[in-house]
Motif scaffolding. Structure first.
Motif, PDB file in Angstrom:
ATOM      1  N   PHE A 120      28.828  46.921  51.275  1.00  0.00           N
ATOM      2  CA  PHE A 120      28.755  45.385  51.883  1.00  0.00           C
ATOM      3  C   PHE A 120      28.289  44.549  51.164  1.00  0.00           C
ATOM      4  O   PHE A 120      29.016  43.522  50.515  1.00  0.00           O
ATOM      5  N   GLU A 121      27.108  44.852  50.268  1.00  0.00           N
ATOM      6  CA  GLU A 121      26.714  43.984  49.119  1.00  0.00           C
ATOM      7  C   GLU A 121      27.494  43.916  48.065  1.00  0.00           C
ATOM      8  O   GLU A 121      27.405  42.738  47.488  1.00  0.00           O
ATOM      9  N   LEU A 134      30.994  44.020  47.782  1.00  0.00           N
ATOM     10  CA  LEU A 134      31.982  43.384  48.407  1.00  0.00           C
ATOM     11  C   LEU A 134      31.655  41.843  48.533  1.00  0.00           C
ATOM     12  O   LEU A 134      32.492  40.899  48.115  1.00  0.00           O
ATOM     13  N   TRP A 135      30.452  41.549  48.470  1.00  0.00           N
ATOM     14  CA  TRP A 135      29.937  40.044  48.769  1.00  0.00           C
ATOM     15  C   TRP A 135      29.029  39.783  47.618  1.00  0.00           C
ATOM     16  O   TRP A 135      28.271  38.876  47.574  1.00  0.00           O
ATOM     17  N   ARG A 136      29.291  40.199  46.413  1.00  0.00           N
ATOM     18  CA  ARG A 136      28.489  40.300  45.390  1.00  0.00           C
ATOM     19  C   ARG A 136      28.890  38.829  44.569  1.00  0.00           C
ATOM     20  O   ARG A 136      30.076  38.187  45.084  1.00  0.00           O
ATOM     21  N   GLU A 137      27.976  38.207  44.155  1.00  0.00           N
ATOM     22  CA  GLU A 137      28.077  36.958  43.246  1.00  0.00           C
ATOM     23  C   GLU A 137      28.536  37.319  41.839  1.00  0.00           C
ATOM     24  O   GLU A 137      27.868  38.044  41.214  1.00  0.00           O
ATOM     25  N   ASP A 150      40.163  45.239  50.045  1.00  0.00           N
ATOM     26  CA  ASP A 150      39.874  43.767  50.370  1.00  0.00           C
ATOM     27  C   ASP A 150      40.673  43.054  49.435  1.00  0.00           C
ATOM     28  O   ASP A 150      41.106  41.946  49.994  1.00  0.00           O
ATOM     29  N   GLU A 151      40.740  43.338  47.981  1.00  0.00           N
ATOM     30  CA  GLU A 151      41.573  42.586  47.256  1.00  0.00           C
ATOM     31  C   GLU A 151      42.990  42.452  47.227  1.00  0.00           C
ATOM     32  O   GLU A 151      43.762  41.461  47.512  1.00  0.00           O
ATOM     33  N   ILE A 175      34.751  44.248  56.487  1.00  0.00           N
ATOM     34  CA  ILE A 175      33.831  43.205  56.169  1.00  0.00           C
ATOM     35  C   ILE A 175      33.759  42.578  55.190  1.00  0.00           C
ATOM     36  O   ILE A 175      33.226  41.744  54.933  1.00  0.00           O
ATOM     37  N   GLY A 176      34.852  42.835  54.260  1.00  0.00           N
ATOM     38  CA  GLY A 176      34.931  41.994  52.972  1.00  0.00           C
ATOM     39  C   GLY A 176      35.674  40.539  53.092  1.00  0.00           C
ATOM     40  O   GLY A 176      36.013  40.415  54.343  1.00  0.00           O
ATOM     41  N   PRO A 177      35.472  39.686  52.239  1.00  0.00           N
ATOM     42  CA  PRO A 177      35.825  38.346  52.437  1.00  0.00           C
ATOM     43  C   PRO A 177      37.310  38.148  52.837  1.00  0.00           C
ATOM     44  O   PRO A 177      37.524  37.423  53.762  1.00  0.00           O
ATOM     45  N   HIS A 178      38.214  38.998  52.266  1.00  0.00           N
ATOM     46  CA  HIS A 178      39.593  38.637  52.646  1.00  0.00           C
ATOM     47  C   HIS A 178      39.815  39.171  53.792  1.00  0.00           C
ATOM     48  O   HIS A 178      40.495  38.645  54.711  1.00  0.00           O
TER      49      HIS A 178
END
Length: 263
Positions: free
Chosen positions: A15-16, A18-21, A88-89, A134-137
């Motif tokens: 989770f962290e 996938l939502w990395r900055e 997710d990508e 739970i990924g952004p896409h």
């Protein structure tokens, strides 16, 4: 090295990750200049598109990028993280449903059609072992569908149930299509209709036997010439998906109308 699944020294949760900055390595020493997390993920996707998800390994990705496998762990903590990021990508952005003319029914159909297209473009997604979406896409796809459903008269719980059903039905039928396409390339394939003719006797399988006799399972000449994974032909379940979706939409319309009548 047994670190395909377990990152050396631990690391962030999927989770962290996938939502990395940012897109740079997790630590500064040693990475090849110009290499990024996205480049690693896209390279893995290219391998999966060509040879399937089972062909993806940290070793193969490193080989493509001309780096050592250990150096990849500065970008991707483990193979599990890599597969989650690949999924997710490859999901990409959802369709812009606001621009689709028509009511919610047409927009739901457009969403399902777009999701089907994702799986046709990346069949390995149907076999990738991923956790919760739970990924952004993935959340963007979920949000896009829920936004269409939010004003049609369903409860929040019903909205989620319908969204999950649509996702699961699309995934399931797309996977059947890829299985059929793969089987169509096997030398010992027996067409389904012929197989039924040999074993579906009326006393044991009366309904199947009736359908077979009516030609329901007959395959047109040349149907198996369509490339594996392509929409249409004997190996595609897209017509089944469209039929089921239409019946589901009509059922939802009736459900909402009945609720409105009851006040």
């Amino acid at each position: 090295m047994g670190s395909e699944q377990t990152p050396p020294g631990g690391g962030p949760s999927t989770f962290e990750f996938l939502w990395r900055e940012g897109d740079r390595p997790r630590s500064s020493p040693g990475p090849r200049p110009g290499l990024s997390v996205t480049q690693v993920v896209m390279t893995a996707i290219a391998i999966a598109d060509a040879d399937g998800i089972d062909a993806v390994s940290m070793q193969q990705v490193a080989k493509r990028l001309q780096v050592t496998p250990m150096s990849l762990y500065r970008y991707v903590p483990s193979k599990k993280h890599l597969v989650e990021a690949m999924f997710d990508e490859a999901s990409g952005a959802p369709p812009g449903l606001d621009a689709v003319p028509g009511g919610w029914q047409v927009r739901v159909e457009a969403w399902v059609t777009a999701l089907w297209g994702r799986y046709q473009a990346h069949p390995w997604m149907l076999r990738a072992q991923v956790s919760q979406p739970i990924g952004p896409h993935q959340l963007a796809w979920f949000e896009a569908l829920l936004a269409v459903l939010k004003d049609i008269g369903l409860t929040y719980e019903e909205m989620v149930s319908l969204a999950l059903f649509l996702t699961g039905a699309t995934q399931g039928l797309a996977r059947i299509s890829t299985d059929l396409a793969r089987a169509a390339g096997e030398d010992d394939l027996i067409p389904f209709g012929e197989a039924l003719a040999a074993v579906a006797h009326p006393d044991r399988f009366p309904t199947l036997s009736a359908l077979r006799s009516a030609g329901t399972f007959d395959i047109p000449a040349g149907a198996y010439d369509i490339p594996a994974g392509a929409a249409g032909g004997a190996t595609s379940t897209e017509p089944n998906l469209k039929f089921g979706l239409r019946q589901l939409i009509e059922g939802i319309e009736a459900h909402v109308a009945a609720r409105a009548e009851r006040g």
